[in-house]
Write a protein that holds these residues in place. Structure first.
Motif, PDB file in Angstrom:
ATOM      1  N   ARG A 159      26.338 -55.747  38.635  1.00 50.21           N
ATOM      2  CA  ARG A 159      27.309 -55.094  37.626  1.00 50.21           C
ATOM      3  C   ARG A 159      26.586 -54.214  36.405  1.00 50.21           C
ATOM      4  N   LEU A 160      25.114 -54.188  36.436  1.00 49.25           N
ATOM      5  CA  LEU A 160      24.332 -53.865  35.330  1.00 49.25           C
ATOM      6  C   LEU A 160      24.444 -52.355  35.108  1.00 49.25           C
ATOM      7  N   ALA A 161      24.598 -51.646  36.463  1.00 46.03           N
ATOM      8  CA  ALA A 161      24.495 -50.207  36.297  1.00 46.03           C
ATOM      9  C   ALA A 161      25.924 -49.714  35.690  1.00 46.03           C
ATOM     10  N   GLN A 291      -0.126 -53.238  35.383  1.00 45.09           N
ATOM     11  CA  GLN A 291       0.138 -54.467  35.693  1.00 45.09           C
ATOM     12  C   GLN A 291       1.713 -54.581  36.314  1.00 45.09           C
ATOM     13  N   LEU A 292       2.535 -53.639  36.174  1.00 48.10           N
ATOM     14  CA  LEU A 292       3.720 -53.481  36.624  1.00 48.10           C
ATOM     15  C   LEU A 292       3.512 -52.890  38.303  1.00 48.10           C
ATOM     16  N   ASP A 293       2.715 -52.143  38.355  1.00 48.73           N
ATOM     17  CA  ASP A 293       2.286 -51.615  39.902  1.00 48.73           C
ATOM     18  C   ASP A 293       1.650 -52.906  40.446  1.00 48.73           C
ATOM     19  N   LEU A 294       0.839 -53.614  39.995  1.00 50.92           N
ATOM     20  CA  LEU A 294       0.182 -54.715  40.751  1.00 50.92           C
ATOM     21  C   LEU A 294       1.055 -56.021  41.161  1.00 50.92           C
ATOM     22  N   LEU A 295       2.341 -56.088  40.252  1.00 46.99           N
ATOM     23  CA  LEU A 295       3.276 -57.038  40.531  1.00 46.99           C
ATOM     24  C   LEU A 295       4.214 -56.551  41.587  1.00 46.99           C
ATOM     25  N   ARG A 296       4.635 -55.045  41.420  1.00 42.00           N
ATOM     26  CA  ARG A 296       5.247 -54.508  42.662  1.00 42.00           C
ATOM     27  C   ARG A 296       4.803 -54.680  43.953  1.00 42.00           C
ATOM     28  N   LYS A 297       3.487 -54.483  43.879  1.00 45.51           N
ATOM     29  CA  LYS A 297       2.810 -54.587  45.392  1.00 45.51           C
ATOM     30  C   LYS A 297       2.642 -55.851  45.663  1.00 45.51           C
ATOM     31  N   ARG A 403      12.534 -55.341  42.311  1.00 46.83           N
ATOM     32  CA  ARG A 403      13.059 -54.873  43.632  1.00 46.83           C
ATOM     33  C   ARG A 403      14.364 -54.090  43.698  1.00 46.83           C
ATOM     34  N   ARG A 404      15.137 -54.194  42.714  1.00 44.97           N
ATOM     35  CA  ARG A 404      16.349 -53.550  42.773  1.00 44.97           C
ATOM     36  C   ARG A 404      16.389 -52.141  42.003  1.00 44.97           C
ATOM     37  N   PHE A 405      15.396 -52.184  41.121  1.00 51.36           N
ATOM     38  CA  PHE A 405      15.372 -50.761  40.357  1.00 51.36           C
ATOM     39  C   PHE A 405      13.963 -50.405  40.324  1.00 51.36           C
ATOM     40  N   PRO A 406      13.579 -49.651  41.385  1.00 52.86           N
ATOM     41  CA  PRO A 406      12.085 -49.353  41.463  1.00 52.86           C
ATOM     42  C   PRO A 406      11.647 -48.187  40.323  1.00 52.86           C
ATOM     43  N   GLY A 407      12.757 -47.534  39.843  1.00 52.46           N
ATOM     44  CA  GLY A 407      12.563 -46.571  38.767  1.00 52.46           C
ATOM     45  C   GLY A 407      12.841 -47.014  37.528  1.00 52.46           C
ATOM     46  N   LEU A 408      12.859 -48.310  37.104  1.00 52.82           N
ATOM     47  CA  LEU A 408      13.061 -48.989  35.958  1.00 52.82           C
ATOM     48  C   LEU A 408      12.125 -48.329  34.850  1.00 52.82           C
ATOM     49  N   THR A 430      17.516 -55.431  20.885  1.00 53.03           N
ATOM     50  CA  THR A 430      17.839 -55.240  21.969  1.00 53.03           C
ATOM     51  C   THR A 430      16.837 -54.641  22.959  1.00 53.03           C
ATOM     52  N   LEU A 431      17.365 -54.186  24.089  1.00 52.73           N
ATOM     53  CA  LEU A 431      16.161 -53.779  25.354  1.00 52.73           C
ATOM     54  C   LEU A 431      16.680 -52.623  25.892  1.00 52.73           C
ATOM     55  N   PRO A 432      16.912 -51.209  25.404  1.00 57.24           N
ATOM     56  CA  PRO A 432      17.426 -50.102  26.246  1.00 57.24           C
ATOM     57  C   PRO A 432      16.623 -49.924  27.440  1.00 57.24           C
ATOM     58  N   LEU A 433      17.323 -49.946  28.634  1.00 57.00           N
ATOM     59  CA  LEU A 433      16.359 -49.499  29.833  1.00 57.00           C
ATOM     60  C   LEU A 433      17.064 -48.342  30.579  1.00 57.00           C
ATOM     61  N   ARG A 434      16.405 -47.473  31.348  1.00 58.12           N
ATOM     62  CA  ARG A 434      16.959 -46.563  32.272  1.00 58.12           C
ATOM     63  C   ARG A 434      16.561 -47.248  33.903  1.00 58.12           C
ATOM     64  N   LEU A 435      17.774 -47.373  34.590  1.00 59.96           N
ATOM     65  CA  LEU A 435      17.514 -47.767  35.843  1.00 59.96           C
ATOM     66  C   LEU A 435      17.053 -46.944  37.030  1.00 59.96           C
TER      67      LEU A 435
END
Length: 435
Positions: A159-161, A291-297, A403-408, A430-435
């Motif tokens: 429902r986030l999007a 660090q983000l890339d390391l965790l994704r991999k 996993r759900r939002f690789p372009g987060l 607040t934490l505004p993000l682009r998915l």
């Protein structure tokens, strides 16, 4: 060690640098600069002396601030320090929190629900109250909850999007808070239709607006009393029903006020910390692409990553006050019987005596996903009861988000992230993000 990253000045300022600034004789924990950069501020205190004089709200009885890793663990693990000043033998000690609560306009009939919780109890009373709920938070019970945590997470992300405005979603409102409050409310037995109201009450309690705090606390206590009566008529398989059964069968094990206070404490503590772990951690990963890339991999690093995020940007930066029950030394400095001591977790978690390059975010820092040498969840008898659940919720939340939002990505520049000004806490408004 794996790849590490220094804290960027755009995100929160250079972290943990001891520097050479001279601290004030008595540190006001409400100082705006200290709340803006607690990492650097408390690090400078840590290198100045083992103990530094401080005060809440810039007034009242001075306290000792303890900032070094070994000293913080000693204070939290030593029974010569107590949480309730009434537990100090032979002295009538001023209860600093009682004065603080009174200053916020909370009437005495409601103050007891804040002052007499399991978090404030010592000795046999603390053990008795903790045992009543500890089985709900064992490692095995938490593991059994994981499929439900994953189900709630996926539903919220589905429902986030749809909540986006101008291509930007607000993660705190639509994910970071709803996940842990849904989990803890299901465990305790708060009906689904009441959970949004609990979120609003929780927000009012962590503000510094005295009128809003008093009203929220009154309404929560009234609600819990009403819920108890409903559960007596129609029991279910939840923690609240179990507490009612214990109370009704043996009032010596659990009193009326204690039952209400346990529910209040579990629901509030069971979602506030985790919500801000998710918020702080997401912002940290998005401002540290290596660090983000390391965790994704390698999602297998998630348990270690959650530990490191609790160390590096944990939402709880100081514990409840402790009181010395006898004369004692901390780091070679004397603390007199009855004096108040505050263990500053952020100081300990950035202590270079314990952590190499503590200012760096390094999700491979922990040797495995089980050992915990940071003090983000506390230490000793009052170690966070729900730590295993919070870690699991963090692992599930971060794993699913990535996993759900690789372009987060952040929806604003890191320097524009707004935080709640709260001494001893590190919370995003607040934490505004682009998915």
């Amino acid at each position: 060690m794996g790849t590490s990253a220094d804290q960027s000045t755009a995100s929160t300022g250079t972290r943990g640098s001891a520097g050479s600034s001279t601290m004030a004789a008595t540190v006001n924990m409400m100082d705006l600069e200290l709340m803006r950069d607690p990492f650097g501020g408390y690090s400078r205190m840590r290198e100045q002396a083992p103990l530094v004089r401080g005060s809440f709200f810039g007034q009242g009885t001075p306290i000792w601030l303890v900032t070094r890793y070994d000293d913080v663990k000693m204070v939290l693990g030593d029974t010569r320090f107590v949480n309730n000043p009434a537990s100090v033998p032979g002295l009538a000690i001023e209860n600093i929190r009682e004065k603080e609560i009174e200053a916020r306009g909370i009437p005495k009939e409601y103050a007891q629900y804040v002052l007499d919780s399991v978090l404030d109890a010592d000795g046999a009373d603390h053990i008795r109250l903790r045992k009543l709920v500890s089985r709900t938070f064992t490692a095995r019970r938490v593991a059994e909850l994981r499929p439900r945590v994953e189900e709630i997470t996926e539903d919220l992300l589905d429902r986030l999007a749809g909540t986006a405005e101008g291509g930007v979603v607000e993660l705190m409102e639509h994910f970071a808070y709803p996940l842990p409050i849904t989990v803890i409310c299901e465990l305790v037995g708060i009906p689904e239709e009441d959970r949004t109201q609990w979120r609003e009450w929780g927000k009012a309690l962590v503000t510094l607006q005295s009128g809003g705090m008093a009203t929220a606390l009154r309404d929560m206590i009234t609600h819990i009393h009403e819920l108890i009566e409903r559960r007596r008529v129609a029991p279910t398989d939840d923690l609240l029903t179990g507490l009612i059964r214990t109370h009704d069968e043996d009032g010596d094990r659990l009193g009326d006020t204690e039952m209400v206070t346990l529910v209040l404490t579990l629901v509030l503590a069971g979602h506030e910390t985790t919500a801000h772990l998710i918020g702080n951690g997401t912002a940290a990963l998005l401002t540290h692409p290596d660090q983000l890339d390391l965790l994704r991999k390698d999602p297998g690093q998630l348990p270690r990553a959650v530990h490191e995020l609790m160390r590096w940007c944990g939402p709880v930066q100081a514990t409840r006050l402790r009181y010395a029950a006898e004369d004692v030394e901390i780091g070679g400095m004397p603390v007199r019987k009855g004096e108040a001591v505050l263990a500053v977790l952020v100081g300990a978690n950035y202590d270079p005596r314990e952590f190499d390059h503590p200012e760096r975010l390094d999700i491979t820092r922990e040797p495995d996903g089980r050992r915990e040498n940071h003090v983000g969840f506390g230490h000793g008898l009052h170690y966070c009861l729900g730590a295993a659940l919070a870690r699991q919720e963090g692992e599930v939340a971060f794993g699913a988000l990535l996993r759900r939002f690789p372009g987060l990505a952040l929806g604003v520049d890191p320097s524009e992230l707004r935080r709640q000004p709260m001494p001893g806490s590190w919370r995003l408004a607040t934490l505004p993000l682009r998915l």
